[in-house]
Design a protein around this motif. Structure first.
Motif, PDB file in Angstrom:
ATOM      1  N   CYS A  68       0.970  -1.068   0.069  1.00 41.42           N
ATOM      2  CA  CYS A  68       0.103  -0.034  -0.164  1.00 41.42           C
ATOM      3  C   CYS A  68       0.794   1.317   0.058  1.00 41.42           C
ATOM      4  O   CYS A  68       1.957   1.106   0.584  1.00 41.42           O
ATOM      5  CB  CYS A  68      -0.829   0.061   1.262  1.00 41.42           C
ATOM      6  N   VAL A  69       0.331   2.155  -0.670  1.00 41.03           N
ATOM      7  CA  VAL A  69       1.148   3.660  -0.753  1.00 41.03           C
ATOM      8  C   VAL A  69       0.005   4.539  -0.022  1.00 41.03           C
ATOM      9  O   VAL A  69      -1.020   4.808  -0.197  1.00 41.03           O
ATOM     10  CB  VAL A  69       1.377   3.920  -2.177  1.00 41.03           C
ATOM     11  N   SER A  70       0.805   5.596   0.691  1.00 43.75           N
ATOM     12  CA  SER A  70       0.328   6.731   1.406  1.00 43.75           C
ATOM     13  C   SER A  70       0.845   7.937   1.148  1.00 43.75           C
ATOM     14  O   SER A  70       2.070   7.845   1.160  1.00 43.75           O
ATOM     15  CB  SER A  70       0.220   6.551   2.874  1.00 43.75           C
ATOM     16  N   GLU A  71       0.207   9.126   0.990  1.00 46.54           N
ATOM     17  CA  GLU A  71       0.860  10.342   0.520  1.00 46.54           C
ATOM     18  C   GLU A  71       0.497  11.402   1.521  1.00 46.54           C
ATOM     19  O   GLU A  71      -0.589  11.386   2.174  1.00 46.54           O
ATOM     20  CB  GLU A  71       0.367  10.677  -0.644  1.00 46.54           C
ATOM     21  N   ALA A  72       1.277  12.107   2.007  1.00 46.89           N
ATOM     22  CA  ALA A  72       1.280  13.416   2.859  1.00 46.89           C
ATOM     23  C   ALA A  72       0.610  12.992   4.123  1.00 46.89           C
ATOM     24  O   ALA A  72      -0.540  13.840   4.616  1.00 46.89           O
ATOM     25  CB  ALA A  72       0.528  14.426   2.076  1.00 46.89           C
ATOM     26  N   GLY A  73       1.089  12.089   4.727  1.00 44.99           N
ATOM     27  CA  GLY A  73       0.216  11.574   6.074  1.00 44.99           C
ATOM     28  C   GLY A  73       0.951  12.032   7.279  1.00 44.99           C
ATOM     29  O   GLY A  73       1.981  12.387   7.208  1.00 44.99           O
ATOM     30  N   MET A  74      -0.082  12.313   8.365  1.00 46.42           N
ATOM     31  CA  MET A  74       0.648  12.592   9.612  1.00 46.42           C
ATOM     32  C   MET A  74       1.005  11.177  10.420  1.00 46.42           C
ATOM     33  O   MET A  74       2.071  11.135  11.189  1.00 46.42           O
ATOM     34  CB  MET A  74      -0.361  13.255  10.415  1.00 46.42           C
ATOM     35  N   ASN A  75       0.423  10.155   9.976  1.00 40.87           N
ATOM     36  CA  ASN A  75       0.838   8.802  10.463  1.00 40.87           C
ATOM     37  C   ASN A  75       0.357   7.905   9.331  1.00 40.87           C
ATOM     38  O   ASN A  75      -0.697   7.212   9.386  1.00 40.87           O
ATOM     39  CB  ASN A  75       0.167   8.382  11.887  1.00 40.87           C
ATOM     40  N   ASP A  76       1.133   7.750   8.362  1.00 36.97           N
ATOM     41  CA  ASP A  76       0.635   6.993   7.205  1.00 36.97           C
ATOM     42  C   ASP A  76       0.290   5.435   7.451  1.00 36.97           C
ATOM     43  O   ASP A  76      -0.773   5.116   6.883  1.00 36.97           O
ATOM     44  CB  ASP A  76       1.952   6.938   6.087  1.00 36.97           C
ATOM     45  N   PHE A  77       0.872   4.868   8.149  1.00 39.45           N
ATOM     46  CA  PHE A  77       0.683   3.438   8.422  1.00 39.45           C
ATOM     47  C   PHE A  77       0.660   3.480  10.125  1.00 39.45           C
ATOM     48  O   PHE A  77       1.819   3.043  10.695  1.00 39.45           O
ATOM     49  CB  PHE A  77       1.685   2.411   7.910  1.00 39.45           C
ATOM     50  N   ALA A  78      -0.542   3.558  10.695  1.00 38.69           N
ATOM     51  CA  ALA A  78      -0.806   3.472  12.106  1.00 38.69           C
ATOM     52  C   ALA A  78      -1.336   2.287  12.441  1.00 38.69           C
ATOM     53  O   ALA A  78      -2.407   1.727  12.193  1.00 38.69           O
ATOM     54  CB  ALA A  78      -1.680   4.621  12.259  1.00 38.69           C
ATOM     55  N   SER A  79      -0.875   1.960  13.707  1.00 39.35           N
ATOM     56  CA  SER A  79      -1.471   0.771  14.621  1.00 39.35           C
ATOM     57  C   SER A  79      -2.107   1.415  15.596  1.00 39.35           C
ATOM     58  O   SER A  79      -1.430   2.050  16.455  1.00 39.35           O
ATOM     59  CB  SER A  79      -0.417  -0.103  14.979  1.00 39.35           C
ATOM     60  N   GLY A  80      -3.197   1.256  15.851  1.00 39.75           N
ATOM     61  CA  GLY A  80      -4.172   1.900  16.713  1.00 39.75           C
ATOM     62  C   GLY A  80      -4.304   1.559  18.343  1.00 39.75           C
ATOM     63  O   GLY A  80      -3.653   0.604  18.392  1.00 39.75           O
ATOM     64  N   MET A  81      -4.924   2.425  18.906  1.00 38.87           N
ATOM     65  CA  MET A  81      -4.983   1.888  20.388  1.00 38.87           C
ATOM     66  C   MET A  81      -5.590   0.673  20.572  1.00 38.87           C
ATOM     67  O   MET A  81      -6.881   0.255  20.109  1.00 38.87           O
ATOM     68  CB  MET A  81      -5.763   3.063  20.950  1.00 38.87           C
TER      69      MET A  81
END
Length: 199
Positions: free
Chosen positions: A111-124
């Motif tokens: 997967c590709v993500s642009e301009a993220g604050m946390n592009d690939f986030a593992s959540g709470m």
């Protein structure tokens, strides 16, 4: 010609399963006069209370938060060959999280993500195991990694975040005072501006 579909509410026992979403390009309309507009769609595909499902070859453009978000009750899900492009949002909070995973047994692959604050986030409280494999973040505005508190069993393998950090840390500021953001997790074969791991 645009292809139209329908959605229907189904009543039944148990969790919905064996559901796939694929081959879509979805764009959120926003106020072009306001480059940080948030009065439009936040999340492209949200999976919760579903199992044995997949999202494949979906491109999300201009959404505030996530291309794909898997909540706590989602499990055994594959997200493959998806893209989060050109988000339109402020820079902070739950915004610009291209791929946010809080469920269990989730694979995010190529997967590709642009301009993220946390592009690939593992959540709470993500129970894991969860995997981000062969993923790339472009022009990141913030670190990828565990977000908020205590996600467990996360593998980041061959994840490339050249403009920002990859983090599994103890964070009292960003994580609402939650402390440890991850446990029992691994970063392997990475490319990042920095890797921050606390133990």
């Amino acid at each position: 010609l645009p292809i139209c579909g329908t959605l229907a509410l189904a009543n039944g026992s148990g969790r919905p399963n064996h559901i796939g979403i694929e081959d879509l390009v979805l764009e959120s309309a926003f106020d072009t006069a306001h480059p940080m507009d948030e009065e439009h769609a936040w999340i492209t595909v949200l999976l919760d209370r579903v199992e044995d499902a997949w999202v494949r070859r979906v491109t999300a453009r201009h959404f505030v938060s996530s291309a794909v978000r898997v909540n706590l009750r989602g499990r055994r899900i594959t997200v493959a060959d998806c893209r989060s492009e050109a988000p339109v949002a402020e820079k902070g909070g739950y915004r610009r999280q291209g791929f946010y995973i809080a469920g269990q047994q989730v694979l995010v692959h190529r997967c590709v993500s642009e301009a993220g604050m946390n592009d690939f986030a593992s959540g709470m409280l993500a129970g894991g195991p969860n995997v981000f494999l062969d993923c790339e973040a472009k022009d990141s505005l913030g670190a990828s990694g565990a977000f908020e508190g205590w996600s467990s069993g996360v593998l980041y393998e061959n994840v490339r975040v050249p403009a920002a950090a990859l983090q599994l840390i103890r964070d009292f500021a960003l994580a609402q005072g939650a402390g440890w953001t991850a446990a029992n997790s691994v970063i392997w074969n990475f490319q990042a501006k920095s890797v921050d791991v606390a133990w």
